[in-house]
Design a protein around this motif. Sequence first.
Motif, short mmCIF file in Angstrom:
data_model
loop_
_atom_site.label_atom_id
_atom_site.label_comp_id
_atom_site.label_asym_id
_atom_site.label_seq_id
_atom_site.Cartn_x
_atom_site.Cartn_y
_atom_site.Cartn_z
N GLU A 23 1.01 -0.97 -0.26
CA GLU A 23 -0.30 0.01 -0.12
C GLU A 23 0.44 1.16 0.09
O GLU A 23 1.84 0.92 0.80
CB GLU A 23 -0.79 -0.08 1.15
CG GLU A 23 -2.05 -0.88 1.44
CD GLU A 23 -2.61 -1.04 2.59
OE1 GLU A 23 -3.08 0.03 2.77
OE2 GLU A 23 -2.92 -1.58 3.28
N THR A 24 0.12 2.60 -0.84
CA THR A 24 1.42 3.53 -1.08
C THR A 24 0.97 4.41 0.86
O THR A 24 0.30 4.56 1.12
CB THR A 24 1.20 4.33 -2.23
OG1 THR A 24 -0.48 4.96 -2.02
CG2 THR A 24 1.42 3.31 -3.26
N GLY A 25 1.94 5.14 0.64
CA GLY A 25 2.11 6.19 1.81
C GLY A 25 3.14 6.61 2.43
O GLY A 25 4.25 6.40 2.16
N ASP A 26 3.28 7.54 3.35
CA ASP A 26 4.10 8.08 3.70
C ASP A 26 5.25 7.42 4.58
O ASP A 26 6.66 7.34 4.88
CB ASP A 26 4.24 9.52 4.54
CG ASP A 26 3.23 10.39 3.47
OD1 ASP A 26 4.03 10.59 2.53
OD2 ASP A 26 3.16 11.38 4.25
N ASP A 27 4.90 6.38 5.23
CA ASP A 27 5.75 5.76 5.91
C ASP A 27 5.48 3.72 5.40
O ASP A 27 5.82 3.45 5.99
CB ASP A 27 4.76 5.34 7.92
CG ASP A 27 5.62 7.05 7.72
OD1 ASP A 27 6.31 7.25 8.02
OD2 ASP A 27 4.63 7.42 8.70
N GLY A 28 5.09 3.68 4.12
CA GLY A 28 4.80 2.57 3.62
C GLY A 28 6.44 2.24 3.29
O GLY A 28 7.12 2.91 3.60
N PRO A 29 6.22 1.13 3.05
CA PRO A 29 7.43 0.57 2.04
C PRO A 29 7.72 0.80 0.40
O PRO A 29 9.23 -0.65 0.79
CB PRO A 29 6.68 -1.65 2.47
CG PRO A 29 5.40 -1.18 2.16
CD PRO A 29 5.39 0.33 3.14
N GLY A 30 7.02 0.87 -0.75
CA GLY A 30 7.08 1.18 -0.92
C GLY A 30 9.06 1.32 -1.50
O GLY A 30 9.52 1.38 -2.60
N GLU A 31 9.23 2.67 -1.28
CA GLU A 31 10.55 2.94 -1.06
C GLU A 31 11.76 2.24 -1.09
O GLU A 31 12.99 1.45 -1.22
CB GLU A 31 11.26 4.21 -0.32
CG GLU A 31 11.96 4.80 -0.58
CD GLU A 31 12.75 5.51 -2.25
OE1 GLU A 31 13.59 4.73 -2.78
OE2 GLU A 31 11.11 5.94 -2.73
#
Length: 150
Positions: free
Chosen positions: A118-126
């Motif tokens: 899931e996308t979001g500022d504290d998410g794991p995407g980066e």
Amino acid sequence: MGSLRLEELSAKTIVAANGLTLRPGQEQFVTPVSYSAADAYVNPTTTWARVVLDGDDVVGFIRGNFDADNPRPEFRSCIWRINVDATAQGRGIGKFAVHELAEEARQRGFHTVTVIWETGDDGPGEFFRRIGFVETGETEYGEKIGALTI
């Protein structure tokens, strides 16, 4: 950091794995909706669950799924869940766990590992992009699908 290694999830390690903490804001990203919805349909014999140990301390957990016959390509060779204890994040533990899972996938004949987040500022995407995952699409719930070629 001592020597990192994986160990199969067991009665000996499950309490420590369940006690892994997250940084504030990360808890909302632990299990994407797609995984929760599909979890009931995953064959338990295809699950691969390991804890990451640093010396004798459990510092992480990774669960994969290896099912070449799964009708959904994103669930054939995938990271189902990864957690690194808040106190151990930023030390390469997650990267180590993903690379070990990728090696297991390669040995089983897979050429790609996928993950959904899931996308979001504290998410794991980066984190996933930094270690080589490339976004390949979205789920019906709007989550990102990433793939790592191995």
